[in-house]
Scaffold this motif. Sequence first.
Motif, PDB file in Angstrom:
ATOM      1  N   SER A  95     -14.721 -35.447  58.566  1.00 32.36           N
ATOM      2  CA  SER A  95     -14.024 -35.473  59.844  1.00 32.36           C
ATOM      3  C   SER A  95     -14.954 -35.982  60.938  1.00 32.36           C
ATOM      4  O   SER A  95     -15.447 -37.099  60.843  1.00 32.36           O
ATOM      5  CB  SER A  95     -13.453 -34.090  60.154  1.00 32.36           C
ATOM      6  OG  SER A  95     -12.500 -34.166  61.181  1.00 32.36           O
ATOM      7  N   VAL A  96     -15.269 -35.186  61.976  1.00 28.24           N
ATOM      8  CA  VAL A  96     -16.208 -35.647  62.987  1.00 28.24           C
ATOM      9  C   VAL A  96     -17.553 -35.981  62.350  1.00 28.24           C
ATOM     10  O   VAL A  96     -18.275 -36.878  62.814  1.00 28.24           O
ATOM     11  CB  VAL A  96     -16.375 -34.614  64.126  1.00 28.24           C
ATOM     12  CG1 VAL A  96     -17.007 -33.337  63.634  1.00 28.24           C
ATOM     13  CG2 VAL A  96     -17.213 -35.193  65.263  1.00 28.24           C
ATOM     14  N   GLY A  97     -17.879 -35.311  61.252  1.00 28.51           N
ATOM     15  CA  GLY A  97     -19.108 -35.634  60.535  1.00 28.51           C
ATOM     16  C   GLY A  97     -19.126 -37.051  60.009  1.00 28.51           C
ATOM     17  O   GLY A  97     -20.194 -37.671  59.886  1.00 28.51           O
ATOM     18  N   GLY A  98     -17.960 -37.603  59.701  1.00 24.43           N
ATOM     19  CA  GLY A  98     -17.882 -38.984  59.268  1.00 24.43           C
ATOM     20  C   GLY A  98     -18.209 -39.954  60.386  1.00 24.43           C
ATOM     21  O   GLY A  98     -18.803 -41.015  60.159  1.00 24.43           O
ATOM     22  N   LEU A 117     -17.544 -41.030  53.350  1.00 28.97           N
ATOM     23  CA  LEU A 117     -16.795 -40.734  54.566  1.00 28.97           C
ATOM     24  C   LEU A 117     -15.530 -39.992  54.162  1.00 28.97           C
ATOM     25  O   LEU A 117     -14.593 -40.580  53.634  1.00 28.97           O
ATOM     26  CB  LEU A 117     -16.506 -42.030  55.315  1.00 28.97           C
ATOM     27  CG  LEU A 117     -17.766 -42.844  55.670  1.00 28.97           C
ATOM     28  CD1 LEU A 117     -17.392 -44.177  56.320  1.00 28.97           C
ATOM     29  CD2 LEU A 117     -18.700 -42.047  56.571  1.00 28.97           C
ATOM     30  N   CYS A 118     -15.548 -38.705  54.396  1.00 27.06           N
ATOM     31  CA  CYS A 118     -14.565 -37.787  53.805  1.00 27.06           C
ATOM     32  C   CYS A 118     -13.590 -37.290  54.865  1.00 27.06           C
ATOM     33  O   CYS A 118     -14.004 -36.664  55.860  1.00 27.06           O
ATOM     34  CB  CYS A 118     -15.335 -36.625  53.173  1.00 27.06           C
ATOM     35  SG  CYS A 118     -14.336 -35.504  52.204  1.00 27.06           S
ATOM     36  N   ASP A 119     -12.300 -37.600  54.670  1.00 32.67           N
ATOM     37  CA  ASP A 119     -11.252 -37.115  55.587  1.00 32.67           C
ATOM     38  C   ASP A 119     -11.645 -37.408  57.029  1.00 32.67           C
ATOM     39  O   ASP A 119     -11.739 -36.515  57.879  1.00 32.67           O
ATOM     40  CB  ASP A 119     -10.996 -35.628  55.352  1.00 32.67           C
ATOM     41  CG  ASP A 119     -10.434 -35.378  53.965  1.00 32.67           C
ATOM     42  OD1 ASP A 119      -9.203 -35.394  53.816  1.00 32.67           O
ATOM     43  OD2 ASP A 119     -11.231 -35.202  53.014  1.00 32.67           O
ATOM     44  N   LEU A 205     -18.056 -44.847  50.091  1.00 35.72           N
ATOM     45  CA  LEU A 205     -16.894 -44.225  49.459  1.00 35.72           C
ATOM     46  C   LEU A 205     -16.108 -43.498  50.530  1.00 35.72           C
ATOM     47  O   LEU A 205     -16.659 -42.650  51.243  1.00 35.72           O
ATOM     48  CB  LEU A 205     -17.347 -43.245  48.380  1.00 35.72           C
ATOM     49  CG  LEU A 205     -16.274 -42.326  47.783  1.00 35.72           C
ATOM     50  CD1 LEU A 205     -15.228 -43.135  47.028  1.00 35.72           C
ATOM     51  CD2 LEU A 205     -16.912 -41.280  46.867  1.00 35.72           C
ATOM     52  N   CYS A 206     -14.836 -43.823  50.680  1.00 35.23           N
ATOM     53  CA  CYS A 206     -13.954 -43.123  51.611  1.00 35.23           C
ATOM     54  C   CYS A 206     -13.027 -42.216  50.805  1.00 35.23           C
ATOM     55  O   CYS A 206     -12.392 -42.671  49.840  1.00 35.23           O
ATOM     56  CB  CYS A 206     -13.145 -44.113  52.440  1.00 35.23           C
ATOM     57  SG  CYS A 206     -14.153 -45.165  53.514  1.00 35.23           S
ATOM     58  N   VAL A 207     -12.940 -40.954  51.195  1.00 33.56           N
ATOM     59  CA  VAL A 207     -12.225 -39.934  50.432  1.00 33.56           C
ATOM     60  C   VAL A 207     -11.211 -39.252  51.337  1.00 33.56           C
ATOM     61  O   VAL A 207     -11.516 -38.925  52.489  1.00 33.56           O
ATOM     62  CB  VAL A 207     -13.204 -38.880  49.867  1.00 33.56           C
ATOM     63  CG1 VAL A 207     -12.443 -37.814  49.079  1.00 33.56           C
ATOM     64  CG2 VAL A 207     -14.273 -39.533  49.008  1.00 33.56           C
ATOM     65  N   ALA A 208     -10.019 -38.991  50.806  1.00 31.03           N
ATOM     66  CA  ALA A 208      -8.980 -38.290  51.557  1.00 31.03           C
ATOM     67  C   ALA A 208      -8.327 -37.239  50.679  1.00 31.03           C
ATOM     68  O   ALA A 208      -8.050 -37.495  49.503  1.00 31.03           O
ATOM     69  CB  ALA A 208      -7.922 -39.268  52.057  1.00 31.03           C
ATOM     70  N   THR A 215      -6.435 -36.044  59.215  1.00 30.75           N
ATOM     71  CA  THR A 215      -6.708 -37.470  59.002  1.00 30.75           C
ATOM     72  C   THR A 215      -6.022 -37.868  57.698  1.00 30.75           C
ATOM     73  O   THR A 215      -6.638 -37.855  56.635  1.00 30.75           O
ATOM     74  CB  THR A 215      -8.225 -37.750  58.929  1.00 30.75           C
ATOM     75  OG1 THR A 215      -8.820 -36.893  57.956  1.00 30.75           O
ATOM     76  CG2 THR A 215      -8.882 -37.526  60.275  1.00 30.75           C
ATOM     77  N   PRO A 216      -4.744 -38.193  57.741  1.00 25.40           N
ATOM     78  CA  PRO A 216      -3.966 -38.468  56.523  1.00 25.40           C
ATOM     79  C   PRO A 216      -4.551 -39.615  55.711  1.00 25.40           C
ATOM     80  O   PRO A 216      -5.304 -40.446  56.231  1.00 25.40           O
ATOM     81  CB  PRO A 216      -2.582 -38.814  57.070  1.00 25.40           C
ATOM     82  CG  PRO A 216      -2.535 -38.221  58.436  1.00 25.40           C
ATOM     83  CD  PRO A 216      -3.922 -38.308  58.966  1.00 25.40           C
TER      84      PRO A 216
END
Length: 265
Positions: A95-98, A117-119, A205-208, A215-216
Amino acid sequence: MQFTDIDGVTLHFAHRPVAGRRHLVFINALGTDFRIWNAVTEVLGDEVSTLVYDKRGHGLSDLGTTPYSIEDHVDDLAGLIDRLGIEDVALCGLSVGGLVAQGLYARRPELVSGLVLCDTAHKIGTQESWNARIATVKKDGIEAIADAVMKAWFTPGFHAQRTNELAGCRNMLVRQNVDGYIATCVALREADYTGVAASIAAPTLCVAGDQDGSTPPDLVRSLADLIAGSRFEVIADAGHIPCIERPEALAALLHAFLADLPAGN
């Protein structure tokens, strides 16, 4: 318990170096402390060196001067990494960490060997949505938004089946420093890292979570689309905080991602 002063702000952190293993640095979401990563780091074990920390205004870290920008959070993390003498890191920001992870890459690309980069996104929310949240928290405290946040953080299945964990996570949220929470909302409101994301050349890597209410997946995918060569993965049965809801699934993605990175320090 480990603490250090970074330019007048005391940060709470936990550093677990493993000889010969790359450092993986975890960066928390809004309204959380570094305990959200406990289950993930436990699964990863000795395969990686780890650094977790509480952002300013969160957990046991100092409040610092408010309001904040994302760059203030980047200053803290860069200073902490330098203080510990770490020269090569992979970043996992939630989230903001990303956004903090993207900001650190923009400033110190030679330091960052990879990004998870997670959610998160290059821009999260709108002026109107953040202003509304800030106004509510200023008037009535974090408690006033806690139930809505829990619905975004976790799936209905988590709410129904893991009630004790849900209560604990809600406690974590409402016990954060109100001024620190609001200041980080301001940082999120003002942040637009679209240009930064498009410049990222490190493996990413982007993760959701498939049921993320903050963050859908489509938003996270839009971030991945900006980053040349990035991968996009969806974790099933997860909301905004997969490191709590599906730690084994996230750890498996991290394990595979780290295994593919070139050898580092």
